[in-house]
Design a protein around this motif. Structure first.
Motif, PDB file in Angstrom:
ATOM      1  N   LYS A   1       2.296   1.445  -3.273  1.00  0.00           N
ATOM      2  CA  LYS A   1       1.507   2.171  -4.467  1.00  0.00           C
ATOM      3  C   LYS A   1       1.341   3.458  -4.204  1.00  0.00           C
ATOM      4  N   ALA A   2       1.101   4.149  -2.871  1.00  0.00           N
ATOM      5  CA  ALA A   2       0.783   5.447  -2.771  1.00  0.00           C
ATOM      6  C   ALA A   2       2.053   6.286  -3.270  1.00  0.00           C
ATOM      7  N   GLU A   3       3.245   5.734  -2.901  1.00  0.00           N
ATOM      8  CA  GLU A   3       4.269   6.554  -3.317  1.00  0.00           C
ATOM      9  C   GLU A   3       4.550   6.528  -4.789  1.00  0.00           C
TER      10      GLU A   3
ATOM     11  N   GLU B   1       1.882   6.672  -6.802  1.00  0.00           N
ATOM     12  CA  GLU B   1       0.666   7.528  -7.319  1.00  0.00           C
ATOM     13  C   GLU B   1       1.390   9.013  -6.836  1.00  0.00           C
ATOM     14  N   GLY B   2       2.100   9.190  -5.975  1.00  0.00           N
ATOM     15  CA  GLY B   2       2.762  10.408  -5.523  1.00  0.00           C
ATOM     16  C   GLY B   2       3.629  10.919  -6.679  1.00  0.00           C
TER      17      GLY B   2
ATOM     18  N   ASP C   1       0.721  -1.169   0.038  1.00  0.00           N
ATOM     19  CA  ASP C   1       0.044  -0.085   0.132  1.00  0.00           C
ATOM     20  C   ASP C   1       1.031   1.070   0.116  1.00  0.00           C
ATOM     21  N   ALA C   2       2.026   1.209   0.870  1.00  0.00           N
ATOM     22  CA  ALA C   2       2.877   2.255   0.852  1.00  0.00           C
ATOM     23  C   ALA C   2       3.707   2.522  -0.507  1.00  0.00           C
TER      24      ALA C   2
END
Length: 176
Positions: free
Chosen positions: A168-170, A172-173, A165-166
């Motif tokens: 993926k978030a990175e 996307e950022g 999840d981290a």
């Protein structure tokens, strides 16, 4: 031959099966989860982590030379999640240093949200508690968890999350 840490390495992991726990002491712990050995328990840990359930909870029972137990929203050792208890998934993974296993009451099928991490081998627990993972990074942070039942100044889980999840978030950022 006695079992040792080197004889039972965790399975090769992907980020979907790595739990990251950030501690109030500043340390970070990474646990390789074993869905091949305890699928329902790993599913529950990931579900609770993704819901933020563990964030802000304490290690309420920490015994020198044995283990650190957390995952209780009440901090008393008596609490759990809103979900039903899990059926036991006892397996052949031994309780060695760094083992992550589910805490439970007297009923083998009473695991819910609480878990413990072993400081040292505790083979007497084998076959009685569900092992769901093993620390692959940050064991020194586990060693630094405040001792006591409960500790005077308990170590908190600041945040627990699934590594995928981290990542993926990175990603996307970075794309924005």
């Amino acid at each position: 031959m006695a079992q040792t840490e080197t004889t039972v390495a965790p399975a090769a992991t992907d980020l979907e099966n790595v739990l990251v726990i950030e501690l109030s002491t500043g340390g970070t712990v990474k646990i390789a989860m074993r869905p091949d050995k305890a699928p329902k328990h790993v599913e529950r840990i990931k579900q609770l982590a993704r819901e933020g359930f563990y964030d802000g909870t304490i290690f309420h029972r920490v015994i020198e030379g044995f283990m650190a137990q957390g995952g209780d929203p009440t901090g008393t050792g008596m609490g759990g999640s809103k979900y039903p208890n899990l059926p036991a998934e006892f397996n052949d993974l031994p309780h060695v240093r760094g083992t992550a296993s589910m805490a439970r009451a007297g009923d083998p099928n009473s695991a819910n949200s609480q878990f413990f991490i072993c400081f040292q081998p505790a083979f007497f627990l084998d076959g009685q508690y569900t092992v769901w993972g093993r620390v692959i990074e940050g064991m020194e942070a586990v060693d630094g968890i405040a001792r006591g039942e409960p500790p005077a100044n308990p170590t908190k889980i600041v945040k627990a999350y699934v590594a995928a999840d981290a990542a993926k978030a990175e990603g996307e950022g970075a794309a924005q």
